[in-house]
Design an enzyme around this catalytic site. Structure first.
Site, PDB file in Angstrom:
ATOM      1  N   ASP A 212       0.829  -1.194   0.000  1.00 56.09           N
ATOM      2  CA  ASP A 212       0.000   0.000   0.000  1.00 56.09           C
ATOM      3  C   ASP A 212       0.874   1.259   0.000  1.00 56.09           C
ATOM      4  O   ASP A 212       1.853   1.347   0.738  1.00 56.09           O
ATOM      5  CB  ASP A 212      -0.897  -0.016   1.245  1.00 56.09           C
ATOM      6  CG  ASP A 212      -1.899   1.112   1.280  1.00 56.09           C
ATOM      7  OD1 ASP A 212      -2.741   1.180   0.374  1.00 56.09           O
ATOM      8  OD2 ASP A 212      -1.833   1.929   2.225  1.00 56.09           O
ATOM      9  N   GLU A 277       1.542  -0.693  -5.107  1.00 55.07           N
ATOM     10  CA  GLU A 277       0.566   0.347  -5.410  1.00 55.07           C
ATOM     11  C   GLU A 277       1.349   1.648  -5.404  1.00 55.07           C
ATOM     12  O   GLU A 277       1.571   2.248  -4.353  1.00 55.07           O
ATOM     13  CB  GLU A 277      -0.550   0.389  -4.373  1.00 55.07           C
ATOM     14  CG  GLU A 277      -1.602   1.437  -4.717  1.00 55.07           C
ATOM     15  CD  GLU A 277      -2.199   2.135  -3.505  1.00 55.07           C
ATOM     16  OE1 GLU A 277      -3.320   2.656  -3.625  1.00 55.07           O
ATOM     17  OE2 GLU A 277      -1.550   2.186  -2.445  1.00 55.07           O
TER      18      GLU A 277
END
Length: 540
Positions: A212, A277
């Site tokens: 993330d 990401e």
């Protein structure tokens, strides 16, 4: 308990290069106990559905101990399961069953920030300015005569200042919600902690990590001002996760972190992997996250953001394939996820949006590299736009009025009434309500129904898995000359060629030179491919 690596699916260390990965938003996939919230046991019960769909791996959104301010992306304990979702034993049982079915498990790792309930941050608040505990985070004195102004002009991705003042007068940085304080990744304890977290889950048998905010852990030295004017701050740093190269995103030093992680991943058998990401200013900078000494993949969000036009898709695809060639890694395609409006709705909603979404899915699945599906896209689910404000739980909604809850509504499985089999028989609870129109989109309604979106995905995924021209090492994309508004490309293996044709023009196009399609997003009449449709054709 640890999961033996002997239970892993086939011993293919490069499985991720062409894998189809299914994102499970854990809260919204399947509820096993009737409390209205999805859980690990619910996933375990539905694993045969995912096997039959034809995916290779599951990516699970955070299920760790959390106050759930941001749907679990505010982690209080990285080594345990939140009781909302079950236990570590439930995770182990789910992983064992998944591996037995040939499915791999990818878990979300949230390294940019912790929860404000994490023991480190609780200790930091108690210890005070200048303490070793505060050094793990980004605390700073404020500006102004009495330190009453934030240390710089950075904005939160969720709106408002990226700084919150504590009782003793210092400020701490949070690029997202105040309940998500950013870690100081220049601190050796932070780096050591996450290397241990990696090993903890690898020892339990996970096959990979989705990282993330992979571009955000390192902030520029000195925390310099961005210099946004009032006119530009409204863009909230150009997009949800920031498209420009800002002092807190895509700093060169972030790559040191991944160069330390890669040997850990490589030390485990079975092709353990990580996907970033990451948002970067250019495709070239994004490509730097991928390589034999860093991460295995990075999401191609430009594909998700492409407009519904042949020129837009062609440009994105060519750029991504060219950069993949440079770094020697696979492309990674995605059309929807838990942060973005579902692509049925982005492409126009209603029948128009569904036609385009089905065609875009065939386009994506015909491309080389790996593809990430978001739960429910195989059912053609649209965004739920009319959720009552009082039910929305996205922290960004309270600060900006923008909400991601509409793509997180629990998916429909069966039945005539909401929540459509989300929980056990008789359960009427669901943390977000599904609309009445979703009855026609449920798994049970679509399964076995010719022409349904579910059966389209099943057919496409089966062909993708079995067809030699769509294998990971099959030939490069070869574009065909077409009329304006139409995309056509081929991939080949030996004498076998598979061609994908996508009609983004305003009129049906003739495809009589290709023969009958092996799969199509809409029926062809007299070898005419309808508007907003795609088809695959085979030639031997």
């Amino acid at each position: 308990m640890t999961v033996s690596t002997t239970t892993l699916p086939r011993a293919d260390d490069d499985w991720w290069r062409s894998a189809v990965v299914y994102q499970v938003y854990v809260r919204s996939f399947a509820d096993s106990n009737g409390d209205g919230v999805g859980d690990l046991e619910g996933i375990r019960e539905r694993l045969p559905y995912l096997r039959d769909l034809g995916v290779d791996a599951l990516w699970l959104t955070p299920f760790y101990t959390s106050p759930m301010v941001d749907g679990g992306y505010d982690v209080a304990d990285y080594r345990d399961v939140d009781e909302m979702f079950g236990t570590l034993a439930d995770f182990d049982a789910m992983t064992t069953d998944a591996h037995a079915l040939g499915l791999r498990i990818i878990v979300d790792l949230v390294p940019n920030h912790t929860s404000s309930a994490h023991r480190w941050f609780v200790d930091a608040l108690a210890a005070g300015p200048g303490s070793p505990e505060r050094a793990r985070y980004l605390f700073a004195d404020g500006k102004g005569a009495h330190g009453e102004l934030p240390p710089n002009d950075w904005e939160s991705i969720f709106g408002g200042p990226a700084w919150t003042r504590v009782a003793d007068g210092q400020w701490y940085l949070h690029l997202f919600d105040p309940a998500q304080p950013d870690l100081n990744w220049r601190h050796p304890e932070v780096r050591a902690e996450f290397e241990d977290v990696l090993r903890f889950w690898l020892d339990r048998g996970v096959d990979g990590f989705r990282v993330d905010v992979a571009h955000g852990m390192i902030k520029a030295e000195g925390l310099p001002d961005v210099g946004f004017s009032t006119a530009t701050t409204g863009q909230r740093q150009v997009d949800l996760l920031g498209r420009a190269r800002l002092p807190y995103f895509d700093q060169d030093e972030v790559h040191e972190i991944y160069r330390a992680w890669r040997p850990i991943l490589d030390s485990y058998p079975g092709g353990r992997m990580a996907v970033a990401e990451a948002w970067a200013e250019t495709p070239q900078r994004l490509a730097r996250y991928i390589g034999p000494d860093e991460l295995h993949q990075a999401f191609s969000f430009d594909f998700l953001d492409a407009t519904w036009s042949a020129d837009s898709f062609r440009k994105v695809i060519d750029t991504a394939l060219a950069e993949a060639t440079v770094v020697g890694g696979p492309t990674t395609w995605v059309l929807s996820n838990h942060d973005k409006q579902r692509h049925v709705t982005r492409y126009g909603d209603g029948p128009d949006g569904l036609r385009r979404a089905r065609a875009a899915s065939l386009l994506m699945l015909a491309l080389p590299g790996s593809a990430y599906l978001y739960q429910g896209e195989e059912l053609g689910l649209p965004e739920v736009l009319d959720l009552p404000d009082e039910l929305r739980q996205d922290p960004a909604f309270l600060r900006t009025g923008e909400s991601r809850d509409g793509c997180r509504v629990p998916i429909p499985w069966s039945g005539e009434l909401a929540p459509y089999g989300f929980g056990p028989a008789g359960s009427e609870l669901s943390w977000l309500p599904a609309p009445a129109t979703w009855r026609a989109l449920s798994v049970d309604t679509q399964a076995g129904t010719p022409g349904s979106t579910l059966e389209l995905y099943r057919a496409a995924l089966r062909i993708r898995r079995e067809h030699p021209a769509l294998a990971a090492d099959a030939g490069e994309v070869t574009w065909s000359q077409t009329e304006p508004g139409v995309l056509a490309f081929s991939r080949s293996a030996g004498d076998t060629v598979l061609t994908c044709v996508v009609n983004l023009s305003a009129a049906p196009v003739a495809v009589d030179g290709y023969g009958p399609p092996v799969v199509a997003s809409a029926p062809l009449t007299d070898q005419l491919l309808p508007v907003d449709a795609a088809a695959w054709f085979e030639r031997r």
